[in-house]
Design an enzyme around this catalytic site. Structure first.
Site, PDB file in Angstrom:
ATOM      1  NE  ARG A 297      -4.093  -2.092   1.846  1.00  0.00           N
ATOM      2  CZ  ARG A 297      -4.982  -2.575   2.697  1.00  0.00           C
ATOM      3  NH1 ARG A 297      -4.875  -2.280   3.994  1.00  0.00           N
ATOM      4  NH2 ARG A 297      -5.973  -3.337   2.281  1.00  0.00           N
ATOM      5  CG  HIS A 432      -3.187  -2.055  -7.546  1.00  0.00           C
ATOM      6  ND1 HIS A 432      -2.051  -2.525  -8.149  1.00  0.00           N
ATOM      7  CD2 HIS A 432      -2.954  -0.742  -7.320  1.00  0.00           C
ATOM      8  CE1 HIS A 432      -1.170  -1.565  -8.284  1.00  0.00           C
ATOM      9  NE2 HIS A 432      -1.689  -0.481  -7.782  1.00  0.00           N
ATOM     10  CD  GLU A 433      -1.647  -4.691  -3.481  1.00  0.00           C
ATOM     11  OE1 GLU A 433      -2.055  -5.287  -2.481  1.00  0.00           O
ATOM     12  OE2 GLU A 433      -1.188  -5.276  -4.478  1.00  0.00           O
ATOM     13  N   GLY A 434      -6.469  -2.679  -2.242  1.00  0.00           N
ATOM     14  CA  GLY A 434      -7.545  -2.094  -1.443  1.00  0.00           C
ATOM     15  C   GLY A 434      -8.016  -0.798  -2.057  1.00  0.00           C
TER      16      GLY A 434
END
Length: 577
Positions: A297, A432-434
């Site tokens: 993140r 992406h990645e949340g």
């Protein structure tokens, strides 16, 4: 490297690292004692050189000639492997890791500053290294000595690459719904079966093999995230002596065709009775995976800043060289055209972009330095900041890319200039990645309320300390908004109802992110105090701009949150059409 780069500003990095964050003082720490400003500068210099020479030249080609799959193997343009080989030779893949595994023990903040060069030059190619480093870091923390020897050391040598395999076609970000199974084989290994989706770097021929970290549910595990375990599942079997053997039960079902970020393969993977190795203990897989996810993140936020920054520098260069139109007060049609940088609206977009990208760069470097000075307070503050580090640059540094297209005018909307690719590449970072929505839920639902709100109190305390030292006309609005954010947070959670409290969590994320960036602009303003020259004048102007033009955006967001509005939670989706 040219005197003035359009990839990144070395002058800005030097200011942030040495004049604001005082990273040279980190060398007093035993871990960094073998380093000095000279070694930091040497790694920054080589990063800039390789980014310009080996990464940037094929950025466009890797976008136009995206990876292909012929049913047997994936093909990637040869420049990618060549660039990664040069990168691996620098040792930067293991920059922050222990000397015992071949690491450089560089401070995280310096390593991050180095890596931003590669992300700005070619985000797609650099992502293979980013994923591999994150995979290796997780296994160094939770893996067994034999797993480190078998999988990590070859990754750090550049022989293997690594991925993270979380999402599944039916589950997406809802990891509680993961169905991939892992069955004990009776010999200490597991047999992994299932499908994984959206796996960046999931298949290619850039390394001898690929080390997949796979979330799966061991036999008999309970439903939900508490039943998830983490497994190493290599693309090929790795023999006890470290040699790469036959293909494991991991196959490529297909490549996803993306809007941008095309040079990074993105795969659908099938695991069919594949040999896997349990990492740590059963049932702790998600906790282990968060080690890599949180690093990723920060890496996503860094990539968003990098793309926004290079877009801004390209737009600034174009605006200074492109002559068009005349000042509004000049009525003489025979007067020469002026560079478009002299038009107020172009200046608006450039100054806004400067405030976003330089503020974003300050954010990721500040967060990285917290890793270099671990303490209970710093660890807590990093927990609170992580969703902002990921989401704020993904929104606002992408707006800098949008502005770069606009500054270029019609040319910006063509493929003849690189700014349209920067925008497309950056669009993924909010996903992406949340997603941004997930980061909002994480910030408001967990981070600012954990430990009785201690993290939010800590953040506000540091903001106020900086604001008090700044000129009152800029510091006082920030202090006032700190008080208001604290009051809004208390009000949202007063009834203890998560549904109503989190109904507008994305608005809360945006408001808090803008307040954090205002704080970091005040910090830069304080660091520039009394210093003369165009560079410092630019810092002062950007700080003033952000606080007078951008910070007021927080007001309506907090008004919405204070109102207790639950429209989004209550609505019937049938009304949408």
């Amino acid at each position: 490297m040219p005197a003035v780069s359009k990839i990144l500003s070395r002058r800005d990095l030097d200011f942030l690292l040495y004049e604001w964050l005082d990273v040279e003082a980190l060398t007093a720490n035993e871990r960094f004692a073998d380093h000095s400003r000279d070694t930091f500068d040497a790694f920054l210099d080589v990063s800039a050189q390789i980014a310009e020479r080996d990464f940037a030249p094929h950025n466009r080609r890797s976008d136009l000639e995206e990876p292909t799959f012929d049913g047997v193997r994936v093909s990637v343009i040869p420049e990618v492997a060549a660039a990664l080989k040069v990168f691996n030779e620098t040792g930067l893949l293991s920059a922050t890791m222990d000397e015992s595994v071949g690491g450089l023990q560089l401070p995280h903040v310096v390593a991050r500053a180095c890596f931003v060069w590669f992300q700005a030059a070619n985000l797609a190619t650099s992502s293979y290294s980013l994923l591999t480093a994150g995979n290796a870091s997780l296994l160094l923390t939770y893996g067994s000595p034999s797993q480190i020897d078998r999988f990590v050391r070859p990754m750090l040598q550049g022989r293997f690459t690594g991925t993270m395999c979380l999402s599944e076609p039916q589950a997406g970000s809802a990891l509680a719904d993961v169905t991939t199974k892992a069955t004990p084989a009776g010999d200490g290994t597991y047999r992994v079966t299932g499908s994984k989706m959206w796996i960046s770097g999931g298949d290619h021929e850039l390394s001898e093999t690929i080390v997949h970290l796979v979330l799966a549910r061991a036999a008999g595990a309970p439903p939900g995230v508490k039943g998830l375990s983490l497994f190493i599942v290599p693309k090929h079997h790795i023999e006890a002596d470290g040699t790469v053997g036959e293909r494991n039960g991991v196959s490529l079902a297909g490549l996803n065709h993306k809007m941008g970020y095309r040079g990074t393969t993105n795969a659908v993977l099938s695991f069919d009775d594949a040999t896997g190795y349990l990492v740590g203990e059963e049932g702790k897989g998600l906790a282990y995976m968060f080690h890599m996810m949180n690093e990723a993140r920060i890496g996503v936020g860094s990539g968003a800043v990098a793309l926004g920054y290079t877009g801004f520098l390209h737009a600034l260069d174009y605006a200074r060289s492109r002559e068009q139109g005349r000042p509004v007060a000049d009525k003489d049609p025979s007067a020469p055209a002026v560079p478009i940088v002299r038009h107020p609206d172009v200046r608006r977009m450039l100054l806004a972009s400067k405030s976003y990208v330089e503020g974003g760069l300050a954010l990721i470097l500040y967060a990285s330095k917290l890793l270099d000075e671990p303490s209970e307070e710093n660890d807590l503050l990093l927990d609170v900041l992580t969703p902002i580090v990921k989401a704020w640059p993904s929104q606002w540094c992408r707006l800098a890319n949008d502005h770069a297209i606009q500054v270029h005018g019609g040319y910006g909307y063509t493929r003849e200039y690189p700014v349209e690719q920067f925008y497309r590449d950056n669009r993924l970072n909010s996903i992406h990645e949340g997603t941004d929505g997930i980061q909002g839920l994480d910030l408001l639902g967990r981070k600012v309320v954990m430990r009785g709100g201690a993290g939010l109190q800590l953040l506000i305390g540091r903001i106020v300390t900086t604001a008090v030292a700044a000129p009152a006309e800029l510091g006082q609005p920030v202090i006032a908004l700190c008080d208001r954010l604290a009051a809004t947070t208390r009000k949202l959670w007063a009834a203890g109802d998560p549904t109503s409290a989190l109904a507008n969590s994305t608005a809360y994320l945006e408001a808090t992110g803008h307040l954090v960036i205002a704080w970091l602009w005040l910090a830069q303003l304080n660091a520039a105090d009394g210093k003369e020259g165009a560079f410092y004048d630019g810092k002062r102007l950007a700080a003033r701009y952000f606080i007078t033009h951008e910070l007021p955006r927080i007001g309506p967001l907090l008004d919405l949150l204070d109102s207790g509005d639950t429209l989004l939670a209550d609505m019937d989706d049938a009304v949408l059409g």
